[in-house]
Design a protein around this motif. Structure first.
Motif, short mmCIF file in Angstrom:
data_model
loop_
_atom_site.label_atom_id
_atom_site.label_comp_id
_atom_site.label_asym_id
_atom_site.label_seq_id
_atom_site.Cartn_x
_atom_site.Cartn_y
_atom_site.Cartn_z
N ALA A 21 -15.44 -3.46 9.22
CA ALA A 21 -15.17 -3.50 8.22
C ALA A 21 -15.23 -2.95 6.74
CB ALA A 21 -16.86 -4.50 7.63
N ARG A 22 -15.54 -1.52 7.94
CA ARG A 22 -15.56 -0.63 6.80
C ARG A 22 -14.27 0.31 6.66
NH1 ARG A 22 -14.35 2.39 2.76
NH2 ARG A 22 -14.56 5.20 3.05
N ALA A 23 -13.12 -0.45 8.48
CA ALA A 23 -12.14 -0.60 7.57
C ALA A 23 -10.55 -1.01 7.11
CB ALA A 23 -11.68 -0.49 9.73
N GLY A 24 -11.29 -2.32 6.87
CA GLY A 24 -10.93 -3.25 6.29
C GLY A 24 -11.09 -3.24 5.15
N ALA A 25 -12.12 -2.46 4.48
CA ALA A 25 -12.56 -2.07 2.64
C ALA A 25 -11.62 -0.56 2.86
CB ALA A 25 -14.07 -1.75 2.95
N ILE A 26 -10.97 0.33 3.26
CA ILE A 26 -10.28 1.14 3.51
C ILE A 26 -9.01 0.98 3.47
CG2 ILE A 26 -9.16 3.45 5.25
CD1 ILE A 26 -11.71 3.59 6.16
N SER A 27 -8.21 -0.31 4.45
CA SER A 27 -6.87 -0.12 3.97
C SER A 27 -6.75 -1.97 3.16
CB SER A 27 -7.01 -1.60 5.64
OG SER A 27 -6.95 -0.56 6.42
N GLY A 28 -7.73 -2.29 2.06
CA GLY A 28 -7.59 -3.03 0.97
C GLY A 28 -7.37 -2.11 0.29
N GLN A 29 -8.06 -0.83 0.47
CA GLN A 29 -8.15 0.19 -0.95
C GLN A 29 -6.39 0.91 -0.91
OE1 GLN A 29 -10.85 3.16 0.10
NE2 GLN A 29 -12.71 1.80 -0.75
N ALA A 30 -5.86 1.03 0.70
CA ALA A 30 -4.47 1.32 0.70
C ALA A 30 -4.19 0.67 -0.04
CB ALA A 30 -5.05 2.00 1.95
N HIS A 31 -3.78 -1.12 0.55
CA HIS A 31 -3.07 -2.03 -0.09
C HIS A 31 -2.82 -1.72 -1.77
CE1 HIS A 31 -1.03 -4.01 2.72
NE2 HIS A 31 -2.02 -3.82 3.93
N ALA A 32 -4.08 -1.20 -2.03
CA ALA A 32 -4.28 -1.79 -3.97
C ALA A 32 -3.56 -0.28 -4.17
CB ALA A 32 -5.22 -1.45 -4.27
N ARG A 33 -3.99 0.82 -3.35
CA ARG A 33 -3.22 2.20 -4.27
C ARG A 33 -1.37 1.84 -3.89
NH1 ARG A 33 -4.68 7.32 -3.93
NH2 ARG A 33 -2.63 9.21 -3.67
N ALA A 34 -0.95 1.62 -2.69
CA ALA A 34 0.31 1.70 -2.89
C ALA A 34 1.25 0.27 -3.76
CB ALA A 34 1.06 0.69 -1.82
N MET A 35 0.47 -0.50 -4.69
CA MET A 35 0.40 -1.74 -5.69
C MET A 35 1.18 -0.93 -6.07
SD MET A 35 -1.41 -5.21 -4.63
CE MET A 35 -1.02 -6.46 -2.88
N ARG A 36 -0.10 0.10 -6.68
CA ARG A 36 0.02 0.48 -8.04
C ARG A 36 1.22 1.58 -7.80
NH1 ARG A 36 -6.15 0.24 -7.29
NH2 ARG A 36 -5.72 2.81 -6.31
N ALA A 37 1.24 2.18 -7.01
CA ALA A 37 2.44 3.04 -7.05
C ALA A 37 3.80 2.16 -7.14
CB ALA A 37 2.43 3.24 -5.93
N ALA A 38 4.54 1.17 -7.10
CA ALA A 38 5.17 0.62 -6.63
C ALA A 38 6.01 0.42 -7.96
CB ALA A 38 4.95 -0.91 -6.61
N ARG A 39 7.65 0.36 -7.85
CA ARG A 39 7.93 0.06 -8.84
C ARG A 39 9.99 0.45 -9.06
NH1 ARG A 39 7.73 5.49 -8.18
NH2 ARG A 39 9.10 6.89 -8.42
N PRO A 40 10.63 -1.05 -9.67
CA PRO A 40 11.88 -0.97 -8.88
C PRO A 40 12.33 0.72 -8.66
CG PRO A 40 11.41 -2.11 -11.03
CD PRO A 40 10.51 -1.56 -10.33
N GLY A 41 13.37 0.99 -7.78
CA GLY A 41 14.12 2.06 -7.27
C GLY A 41 12.85 3.19 -6.44
#
Length: 449
Positions: free
Chosen positions: A187-207
């Motif tokens: 459950a903790r591993a899943g939560a860490i990975s979920g936070q990581a995906h959210a971080r990648a989404m926030r960093a996304a932009r064209p280019g």
């Protein structure tokens, strides 16, 4: 750290010994260190089976179990590296046999250099030997040497094991159902990975380059205490998302494309496995949204099919029906050729667009151990689910350009994956903090920290 308590490892060893032939011996080495290049090794990762029974992370180690026989109780014996102050200056702390015995709750511990002397003594008069048959040539050779050494004592009345069993199937079945300590780590591993995906989404932009998004994931994993990525991260933009195991992660994204990220961390020996797909510019096109919501509906159908007693294959079948109906409705599959969804599935009409199963076991390994079929029956049906099993649910759709394929869907690849544990009355999602709905994704992508 959230590693399992010492008592849990001892209980697992006791369960395994109880499943062995009385008086039999089991031998289980950990993974060796592996050279990367020159005098540099790959980051060390223990063997999953060995760690499951010991919690011990050092290389050059072997666990030996002796099953109870008559009045003699079961024994656990660890062979490991000796203390070595000079090498510890270079390579770090070692427990040594005495400290390892006390710290990890085994009955005996010896230096690894003594194993060729001690194993023949332990195997003397044992009726059977359990080990990972034919999985490791070096281990096979050592086992032969130990058995030959015992056979050389035949004139004194000493007997060598005359039965050899594969140890791994016994451990596979044990590992398939997770205990409370394992589920807490996952459950903790899943939560860490979920936070990581959210971080990648926030960093996304064209280019942005795929590897820049991968770096966001790796940072988030390590920042939260995970030791490794559980597997090589997939960051696939545009047409790359239609390549199931793409991992070059070196392309620059373009406005209007989707990015598929399949990534998860490993925490204290346990894996997580999440896939999310999102528009790099923060807005789904009509075609992207249509296919995305189809895959999302397929995942929801799969969740509803998971419960104790239901067949493992059931959640794949539920997701597949939703996907194939969508393919027919959208013209990806020619409706005129099939009288029903069942006919289209029987003809495998979906395979050009959906060519993999809807999940797999998850645990210490990303594709974790355990049979998917009930081999106790002649026809080997899909095995029933049990509470405590952990699996992924990952429907997808991958549309490559082709004759008769509606052009608005070309080069769109979408997969949505979550980790779930089977509960007494259904399932519980371990990765629900990773944004997934269209609204959540569009509100988050490109928003930075």
């Amino acid at each position: 750290m959230t590693a399992a308590p010492e008592a849990d490892y001892a209980a697992r060893r006791a369960r395994l010994a109880a499943r062995m032939q009385p008086g039999a011996v089991a031998v289980l080495p950990t993974a060796p260190e592996t050279t990367r290049n020159g005098d540099s090794e790959y980051p060390y990762r223990h063997d999953s089976y060995f760690y499951y029974l010991t919690g011990f992370k050092e290389p050059d180690s072997v666990l030996v179990l002796v099953a109870a026989h008559g009045e003699r109780p079961a024994r656990s014996i660890l062979f490991c590296r000796e203390k070595h102050p000079e090498r510890e200056i270079w390579d770090g702390f070692r427990y040594g046999p005495q400290a390892a015995r006390d710290a990890f709750g085994v009955d005996e511990a010896h230096p690894i250099d003594a194993i060729d002397t001690e194993l023949p003594r332990i195997l003397a008069n044992a009726p059977a030997l359990y080990y990972a048959l034919a999985s490791n040539a070096a281990l096979d050779a050592r086992v032969q040497g130990w058995v030959k050494a015992v056979r050389a004592l035949a004139r004194s009345g000493t007997t060598a094991p005359d039965a050899f069993h594969n140890l791994l199937p016994l451990l596979d079945e044990m590992r398939l159902v997770k205990d409370d300590a394992e589920l807490a780590i996952m459950a903790r591993a899943g939560a860490i990975s979920g936070q990581a995906h959210a971080r990648a989404m926030r960093a996304a932009r064209p280019g942005v380059f795929e590897y820049e998004l991968e770096a966001e994931l790796l940072y988030a994993f390590r920042k939260s205490g995970a030791q490794f990525p559980a597997y090589t991260s997939i960051v696939a933009s545009g047409a790359n998302a239609c390549v199931l195991h793409y991992n070059a992660n070196d392309r620059q994204t373009r406005d209007g494309e989707l990015v598929l990220i399949d990534a998860g961390c490993e925490l204290d020996g346990y894996a997580s496995d999440i896939t999310r797909t999102f528009p790099v510019n923060g807005r789904f096109s009509d075609a992207q949204r249509t296919l995305y919501e189809l895959v999302l509906a397929a995942q929801e159908a799969a969740f509803a099919a998971i419960a104790p007693g239901r067949p493992y294959s059931g959640f794949h079948e539920a997701a597949l029906r939703v996907l194939v109906q969508g393919m027919l409705d959208l013209g990806l599959v020619d409706r005129s050729l099939y009288a029903s969804v069942d006919d289209a599935i029987a003809a495998k009409a979906h395979v050009p667009f959906y060519m993999h199963g809807t999940g797999h076991w998850l645990g210490m390994d990303v594709h974790d151990v355990g049979a998917y079929r009930d081999t106790t029956h002649a026809d080997k049906p899909s095995r029933p689910l049990r509470a405590g099993m952990v699996l992924t649910v990952e429907p997808g759709i991958y549309v490559r350009p082709g004759e008769g394929v509606p052009e608005q869907y070309w080069n769109i690849g979408i997969r949505i994956e979550d980790d779930v544990v089977v509960t007494d009355d259904g399932c519980r999602i371990l990765t629900g903090n990773a944004p997934k709905s269209v609204a959540e994704i569009e509100a988050l992508v490109g928003r930075g920290e």
